[in-house]
Design a protein around this motif. Sequence first.
Motif, short mmCIF file in Angstrom:
data_model
loop_
_atom_site.label_atom_id
_atom_site.label_comp_id
_atom_site.label_asym_id
_atom_site.label_seq_id
_atom_site.Cartn_x
_atom_site.Cartn_y
_atom_site.Cartn_z
N ALA A 143 0.83 -1.21 0.00
CA ALA A 143 0.00 0.00 0.00
C ALA A 143 0.86 1.25 0.00
CB ALA A 143 -0.93 -0.01 1.21
N LEU A 144 1.93 1.23 0.78
CA LEU A 144 2.82 2.38 0.85
C LEU A 144 3.52 2.65 -0.47
CD1 LEU A 144 4.22 4.61 2.50
CD2 LEU A 144 5.91 2.91 3.20
N THR A 145 4.11 1.62 -1.04
CA THR A 145 4.88 1.82 -2.27
C THR A 145 3.97 2.19 -3.44
OG1 THR A 145 4.84 -0.59 -2.64
CG2 THR A 145 6.78 0.34 -1.56
N GLU A 146 2.77 1.61 -3.48
CA GLU A 146 1.85 1.96 -4.55
C GLU A 146 1.42 3.42 -4.45
OE1 GLU A 146 -2.66 0.82 -6.06
OE2 GLU A 146 -1.51 -0.67 -4.94
N GLN A 147 1.07 3.86 -3.23
CA GLN A 147 0.65 5.24 -3.06
C GLN A 147 1.82 6.21 -3.24
OE1 GLN A 147 -2.50 6.35 -2.78
NE2 GLN A 147 -1.65 8.40 -2.97
N ALA A 148 3.02 5.79 -2.86
CA ALA A 148 4.19 6.66 -2.97
C ALA A 148 4.49 7.05 -4.41
CB ALA A 148 5.41 5.98 -2.35
N GLN A 149 4.03 6.26 -5.34
CA GLN A 149 4.23 6.57 -6.75
C GLN A 149 3.13 7.46 -7.32
OE1 GLN A 149 5.54 2.97 -9.10
NE2 GLN A 149 5.25 1.96 -7.11
N LYS A 150 2.14 7.79 -6.47
CA LYS A 150 1.01 8.59 -6.95
C LYS A 150 0.99 9.98 -6.32
CE LYS A 150 -2.10 4.60 -7.55
NZ LYS A 150 -3.37 4.00 -7.08
N LEU A 151 0.86 10.04 -5.00
CA LEU A 151 0.60 11.31 -4.32
C LEU A 151 0.98 11.17 -2.85
CD1 LEU A 151 -0.73 14.05 -5.09
CD2 LEU A 151 -2.90 13.10 -4.27
N TRP A 152 1.81 12.08 -2.35
CA TRP A 152 2.26 12.02 -0.97
C TRP A 152 1.48 12.96 -0.07
CZ3 TRP A 152 8.01 10.99 0.40
CH2 TRP A 152 8.51 9.94 -0.39
N HIS A 153 1.48 14.24 -0.44
CA HIS A 153 0.95 15.24 0.49
C HIS A 153 0.28 16.36 -0.28
CE1 HIS A 153 0.58 17.74 4.03
NE2 HIS A 153 1.09 18.75 3.34
N LEU A 154 -0.82 16.86 0.29
CA LEU A 154 -1.55 17.96 -0.32
C LEU A 154 -1.80 19.12 0.64
CD1 LEU A 154 -4.27 15.90 -2.23
CD2 LEU A 154 -2.40 17.20 -3.27
N GLY A 155 -2.01 18.82 1.90
CA GLY A 155 -2.55 19.82 2.81
C GLY A 155 -4.06 19.79 2.73
#
Length: 403
Positions: A63-75
């Motif tokens: 889950a971490l690696t998949e999401q890390a390739q998409k979007l980390w932080h927005l606020g």
Amino acid sequence: MVQQVTRQDFNELMVPIYAPADFVLVRGEGSRIWDQDDKEYVDFAGGIAVNGLGHAHPVALNALTEQAQKLWHLGNGYTNEPVLRLAKQLVAHTFADKVFFCNSGAEANEAALKLARKVGLSSGKGHKSKIIAFKNAFHGRTLFTVTAGGQPKYSQDFAPLPQGIEHLAFNDVEAARAAIDDETCAVIVEPIQGEGGVISATPEFLQALRERCDETGAVLIFDEVQTGIGRTGALYAYMNTGVTPDILTTAKALGAGFPIGAMLTTNKFAQHFTVGDHGTTYGGNPLATAVAGAVFEFINREEIFAGVKERHQAFVDGLNQLNAEYHLFEEIRGEGLLLGIVLKPEYAGKAKDIVQFASEEGLLALVAGPDVVRFTPSLIIPQQDISEGLTRFGRALARFSPK
């Protein structure tokens, strides 16, 4: 080139608020972990009830690696998909209608107490701001939450402390009935006091809190930072008590090691917060909520909860066998995989010594105050690791109390 570091660097570089073990851990797999010298340990500490799936579990890692390739932080001027999916999961499987995400249990409790104060202010009853908490509780390290926690050793050096917080004896029904009045805006309680010694609230006590909160219009807050996400053999401990809170706080195992916390509540109370009343920079970020969503889905299954109960019995049976040999324990208490091993009065204050011996024997364990050894292992710890860990614990007990 990788910079070399040693345990001595901690003493030279870190603010001295921790006293970690004299070894440095570098990698883990499941319920085993290794230090810089490649010494292996069985992990009964679980990152203090955080690593619900052990170390490097594929569910969290993927889950971490998949999401890390998409979007980390927005606020929080924007929303994101993982946070909405996780909110749906939590609402669907608890009493709650609304969720506030943050980064830790302390922040979740801070939000809960602030919301309760706002509810009290909105009641039109004048001085409805008193908070009832309990002795030996632990709710976090912010100034507000450390004051709510009933352990002066954590708060006494930071006066003046927030006012309007009254501490009662845990499990004292009559004291609670007398103290919760029309000026009370909140009662905050742990279903099981973790840091305070692994002490379970009685059903009668929790029911009395619920009744008095209903009678006086106070908000009942359950701090489930340590007891939540399967730790006691249910998704949340309140589900086994017959008492439903108005606000629930959760963190620790929610992210299985990735920092995340949450405050859950109903529409009735959530509506008292409006835009700008509270906030957080990192809370609800896509990385944390993607990991927590995958972890939640994996843990929230009857087979996991049943496995926690089976493992509880394996621990209790093994500890009773050790006690028959060494005669050190007064009591084994707790639920699921939150276990407190209470030392006999003649060994009072010696829990940390036993934990030190355990680490030397290749076992990571915790204390819950000076007289209680605490185990909070992975919820899916293999039986062979339970057996091996208890064997190592037995060697530690032998060193602590030679025959």
